[in-house]
Design a protein around this motif. Structure first.
Motif, PDB file in Angstrom:
ATOM      1  N   LEU A 119       0.678  -1.324   0.183  1.00 53.44           N
ATOM      2  CA  LEU A 119       0.185  -0.053  -0.070  1.00 53.44           C
ATOM      3  C   LEU A 119       0.706   1.227   0.049  1.00 53.44           C
ATOM      4  O   LEU A 119       2.042   1.302   0.303  1.00 53.44           O
ATOM      5  CB  LEU A 119      -1.066   0.063   1.194  1.00 53.44           C
ATOM      6  N   ALA A 120       0.336   2.492  -0.374  1.00 52.23           N
ATOM      7  CA  ALA A 120       1.047   3.690  -0.537  1.00 52.23           C
ATOM      8  C   ALA A 120       0.361   4.371   0.803  1.00 52.23           C
ATOM      9  O   ALA A 120      -0.672   4.649   1.062  1.00 52.23           O
ATOM     10  CB  ALA A 120       0.782   4.273  -1.706  1.00 52.23           C
ATOM     11  N   ALA A 121       1.247   4.841   1.942  1.00 49.92           N
ATOM     12  CA  ALA A 121       0.775   5.370   3.223  1.00 49.92           C
ATOM     13  C   ALA A 121       1.404   6.709   3.175  1.00 49.92           C
ATOM     14  O   ALA A 121       2.640   6.859   2.744  1.00 49.92           O
ATOM     15  CB  ALA A 121       1.102   4.530   4.204  1.00 49.92           C
ATOM     16  N   ASP A 122       0.809   7.676   3.856  1.00 49.33           N
ATOM     17  CA  ASP A 122       1.139   9.034   4.089  1.00 49.33           C
ATOM     18  C   ASP A 122       1.453   8.858   5.817  1.00 49.33           C
ATOM     19  O   ASP A 122       2.241   8.556   6.281  1.00 49.33           O
ATOM     20  CB  ASP A 122       0.508  10.162   3.423  1.00 49.33           C
ATOM     21  N   GLU A 123       0.582   9.784   6.129  1.00 48.49           N
ATOM     22  CA  GLU A 123       0.456  10.098   7.581  1.00 48.49           C
ATOM     23  C   GLU A 123       0.091   8.721   8.478  1.00 48.49           C
ATOM     24  O   GLU A 123       0.457   8.591   9.606  1.00 48.49           O
ATOM     25  CB  GLU A 123      -0.212  11.332   8.038  1.00 48.49           C
ATOM     26  N   SER A 124      -0.745   7.928   7.746  1.00 47.87           N
ATOM     27  CA  SER A 124      -0.941   6.514   8.397  1.00 47.87           C
ATOM     28  C   SER A 124       0.175   5.556   8.373  1.00 47.87           C
ATOM     29  O   SER A 124      -0.069   4.578   8.864  1.00 47.87           O
ATOM     30  CB  SER A 124      -2.024   6.022   7.734  1.00 47.87           C
ATOM     31  N   ILE A 125       1.457   5.949   8.230  1.00 49.85           N
ATOM     32  CA  ILE A 125       2.401   4.916   7.960  1.00 49.85           C
ATOM     33  C   ILE A 125       2.623   4.320   9.243  1.00 49.85           C
ATOM     34  O   ILE A 125       2.952   3.235   9.524  1.00 49.85           O
ATOM     35  CB  ILE A 125       3.668   5.665   7.415  1.00 49.85           C
ATOM     36  N   THR A 126       2.628   5.112  10.616  1.00 47.98           N
ATOM     37  CA  THR A 126       2.819   4.556  11.699  1.00 47.98           C
ATOM     38  C   THR A 126       1.824   3.448  12.149  1.00 47.98           C
ATOM     39  O   THR A 126       2.157   2.501  12.830  1.00 47.98           O
ATOM     40  CB  THR A 126       2.785   5.653  12.827  1.00 47.98           C
ATOM     41  N   TYR A 127       0.566   3.776  11.703  1.00 46.90           N
ATOM     42  CA  TYR A 127      -0.171   2.695  12.009  1.00 46.90           C
ATOM     43  C   TYR A 127      -0.036   1.303  11.403  1.00 46.90           C
ATOM     44  O   TYR A 127      -0.093   0.322  12.061  1.00 46.90           O
ATOM     45  CB  TYR A 127      -1.826   3.177  11.374  1.00 46.90           C
ATOM     46  N   TYR A 128       0.315   1.314  10.126  1.00 50.80           N
ATOM     47  CA  TYR A 128       0.791   0.183   9.435  1.00 50.80           C
ATOM     48  C   TYR A 128       2.240  -0.341   9.933  1.00 50.80           C
ATOM     49  O   TYR A 128       2.252  -1.720  10.167  1.00 50.80           O
ATOM     50  CB  TYR A 128       0.802   0.454   7.963  1.00 50.80           C
ATOM     51  N   VAL A 129       3.259   0.284  10.163  1.00 47.09           N
ATOM     52  CA  VAL A 129       4.389  -0.249  10.567  1.00 47.09           C
ATOM     53  C   VAL A 129       4.423  -0.807  11.892  1.00 47.09           C
ATOM     54  O   VAL A 129       4.920  -1.845  12.340  1.00 47.09           O
ATOM     55  CB  VAL A 129       5.525   1.024  10.716  1.00 47.09           C
ATOM     56  N   SER A 130       3.340  -0.217  12.822  1.00 54.58           N
ATOM     57  CA  SER A 130       3.347  -0.846  14.098  1.00 54.58           C
ATOM     58  C   SER A 130       2.578  -2.255  14.219  1.00 54.58           C
ATOM     59  O   SER A 130       2.494  -3.006  15.038  1.00 54.58           O
ATOM     60  CB  SER A 130       2.535   0.191  15.104  1.00 54.58           C
ATOM     61  N   ARG A 131       2.137  -2.545  12.848  1.00 58.30           N
ATOM     62  CA  ARG A 131       1.321  -3.887  12.825  1.00 58.30           C
ATOM     63  C   ARG A 131       2.092  -4.795  11.872  1.00 58.30           C
ATOM     64  O   ARG A 131       1.626  -5.608  11.176  1.00 58.30           O
ATOM     65  CB  ARG A 131      -0.152  -3.413  12.205  1.00 58.30           C
TER      66      ARG A 131
END
Length: 164
Positions: A119-131
């Motif tokens: 996926l391409a992520a912007d400000e939500s990147i921390t949500y995904y990296v933490s998962r």
């Protein structure tokens, strides 16, 4: 305790209007877009056991969120399949629906022969990296980052002959 369930939009088309409203309001609406384009786009997600697909989170039988698994999220993203449009109604956030939607989308990708989802992520990147997602590349065309999950990095599906 809530009754939580993730279902395929293709198998439960009665939730189509809810998903379409969320997508339009949160991700699609703009000066050059209309709901007809989105309806046409989402209609492709009604084919069973295929990608693209949409998954819907249900809480006590009520639709409360959705996510999409697509061939491409942005024209500038060469990786596929892509997770897109994760949305959970505000009153149902932090109850695990987002994680359930993501995990079910990852399983759907595996069933279709893909070892990774992007996926391409912007400000939500921390949500995904933490998962457990991993940043693999900055997107050259925008301020987005391409991130991947799960497992080893692979630029191609495990079985390129699978039809989507």
């Amino acid at each position: 305790m809530y009754s939580k369930l993730i279902v395929s939009l293709a198998e439960h088309p009665q939730y189509f209007d809810d998903v379409m409203e969320w997508c339009y309001r949160e991700f699609w609406e703009g000066p050059r877009t209309d709901s007809f384009e989105l309806k046409e786009f989402l209609s492709e997600h009604l084919k069973k056991n295929r990608i693209p697909c949409s998954l819907v989170a249900l809480c006590d039988g009520r639709p409360v969120g959705s996510v999409h698994l697509m061939e491409r999220e942005h024209d500038s993203n060469p990786f596929f399949p892509c997770l897109s449009g994760l949305y959970v109604l505000p009153g149902y956030r932090k109850l695990g629906f987002g994680s359930m939607l993501i995990e079910n989308a990852l399983e759907r990708a595996r069933i279709n022969g893909f070892s990774n989802v992007y996926l391409a992520a912007d400000e939500s990147i921390t949500y995904y990296v933490s998962r457990g997602w991993t940043v693999i590349a900055p997107n050259e065309q925008s301020e987005l980052y391409i991130i991947s999950r799960p497992g080893r990095m692979s630029f191609f599906p495990t079985n390129p002959n699978i039809l989507h």
